[in-house]
Design a protein around this motif. Structure first.
Motif, mmCIF file in Angstrom:
data_model
loop_
_atom_site.group_PDB
_atom_site.id
_atom_site.type_symbol
_atom_site.label_atom_id
_atom_site.label_comp_id
_atom_site.label_asym_id
_atom_site.label_seq_id
_atom_site.Cartn_x
_atom_site.Cartn_y
_atom_site.Cartn_z
ATOM 1 N N PRO B 141 0.789 -1.235 0.000
ATOM 2 C CA PRO B 141 0.000 0.000 0.000
ATOM 3 C C PRO B 141 0.818 1.281 0.000
ATOM 4 N N LEU B 142 2.063 1.227 0.429
ATOM 5 C CA LEU B 142 2.854 2.472 0.450
ATOM 6 C C LEU B 142 3.575 2.745 -0.870
ATOM 7 N N PRO B 145 1.895 5.992 -2.902
ATOM 8 C CA PRO B 145 2.270 7.321 -2.399
ATOM 9 C C PRO B 145 3.778 7.588 -2.460
ATOM 10 N N LEU B 146 4.599 6.577 -2.257
ATOM 11 C CA LEU B 146 6.046 6.818 -2.323
ATOM 12 C C LEU B 146 6.465 7.181 -3.753
ATOM 13 N N VAL B 162 11.010 0.089 2.879
ATOM 14 C CA VAL B 162 9.643 -0.387 2.633
ATOM 15 C C VAL B 162 9.662 -1.534 1.632
#
Lengths: 266, 266
Positions: B141-142, B145-146, B162
């Protein structure tokens, strides 16, 4: 005395940090909460889109017989002046209350502000802080997704690295007060306090809640109960799993359900 | 021969990685692109919300005289079977083409899948890979946005930390092939290749684009030009700054403007 509930909204569930404060200062009041979980986050969107979404959020809350609205969203609060003239109910955002709290807190008259891209672009805090205060604002676009993914604990190299990047300019700036301009950020309080020791942190959602409480008290519009207030929750995406995430922001176990709203029809 | 353009959509601009591939395999075709930048990201939302948004996206593209649609969004592709029956035009998603490419690529019959929470929840890749393949899927999920915040470069401790968390289970699993199930992920190719050396990476958007090209070729529906195709861009939030972000995903400098669409009215 006014028995009607207070309406509160946010782009998602971060605004529940303001509800927590509202429940503490006005434990007898009923609250209707709306979180726009189907369109969260707002902070990277344009002003026009934020205002359009916020106006729908307000119209949904106005479909209840509420007495006032707390905008528990830093991003919407920063453009609130652009549409507040058309609102029929008393509305309180978080910007002016947080700026006022920062003015009281600062000794060296240097105040830092962190918020979403939209909040920083609006320069709302610099205007609200007014003359005699040196202010510096920093957009922190990764804080919301990191918090929503549970990355807010001390010792997590990801949030600590990102936070150090965003916050280190404030060390050089030398502010003694920092406004947490987004209602997600109170969950990062420990991380921020570790990186900026001795700096007073202003929780904008809590400041907004206190300001609304004063407004209602001064206007004779409190409900008259000192306990037993109820909160009902509404969201624009699937409400399953609501309790778990809500508990995070309310800081207490929430067993309540949320109802689904088709917000685009408002 | 069919001179009509191809419609392509994504929750945001990640789908432009599929447009890049489409421009390479069919350089003469005209393309109408829609990116739902006013409601991005889709990957953390419920199936019902994703389907409702995707149906509006399709109706917008159908307002042009297009001949086929490429769903350049891994999240929408993973629920496409739930509404594809109601579509009047040929539609290609990225799931079946990427699964087919992975079946060809794998030697040890172990395939990993990375995607959004919605994509992993759907189990679409495990079904599409079919029998005889051991598959393991991991939600990331990150990553979106990253990537959108420019954190996709080798040496960045945030994305590397991550990515290591998300990808290390695949080392133990021992897959020789990994499906990049979200059209944002090709920008993370270097990071992923460093962490999973020797693993074949399947770009799902590129696989979808190649599959649509075959479909049009087999159906005699190509435009007949071998160069000079034009792309027009539409987005649902403010189009300013479009060129900069689009250039990132297209891998080339984009000087084109995008037009603003009020997608909620479709």
């Amino acid at each position: 005395m006014d028995e009607r509930p207070i309406g509160v909204f946010d782009s998602g569930l971060g605004g529940l940090t303001a509800v927590r404060e509202l429940m503490q200062v006005l434990p007898g009041e009923n609250i209707v909460y709306f979180g726009d979980t189907g369109r969260v986050p707002y902070g990277g969107r344009s002003d026009d889109t934020i205002i359009r979404y916020a106006q729908q959020d307000v119209r949904f809350l106005e479909s209840f017989d509420i007495k006032a609205i707390l905008v528990a969203c830093g991003t919407v609060s920063s453009v609130l002046h652009r549409f507040s003239g058309s609102l029929r109910l008393p509305v309180t955002g978080v910007v002016e209350p947080a700026a006022a709290a920062a003015r009281v807190a600062t000794k060296n008259r240097r105040v830092g502000i962190i918020g979403t891209a939209a909040t920083v672009r609006s320069k709302c805090y610099i205007q609200a802080l007014g003359g005699g205060i040196e202010a510096m604002a920093q957009a922190c676009p990764l804080f919301v997704p990191l918090v929503e993914n549970g990355r807010f604990k001390l010792g997590d190299v990801v949030i600590e690295t990102v936070a150090r990047e965003y916050l280190s300019p404030f060390i050089e700036f030398g502010c003694d007060t920092l406004i947490l301009g987004c209602t997600h950020y109170p969950l990062l309080r420990d991380i921020i306090a570790e990186l900026l020791p001795g700096v007073t942190l202003i929780d904008s959602g809590a400041a907004g809640a206190k300001s609304l409480a004063s407004l209602l008290r001064d206007g004779g519009s409190l409900c008259g109960r000192s306990s037993g207030g109820k909160v009902e929750y509404h969201v624009s995406d699937d409400p399953s799993g609501f309790g778990r995430l809500a508990s995070l922001f309310l800081g207490t176990c929430v067993n309540a359900d949320a109802r689904k709203v088709d917000i685009e029809t408002y």
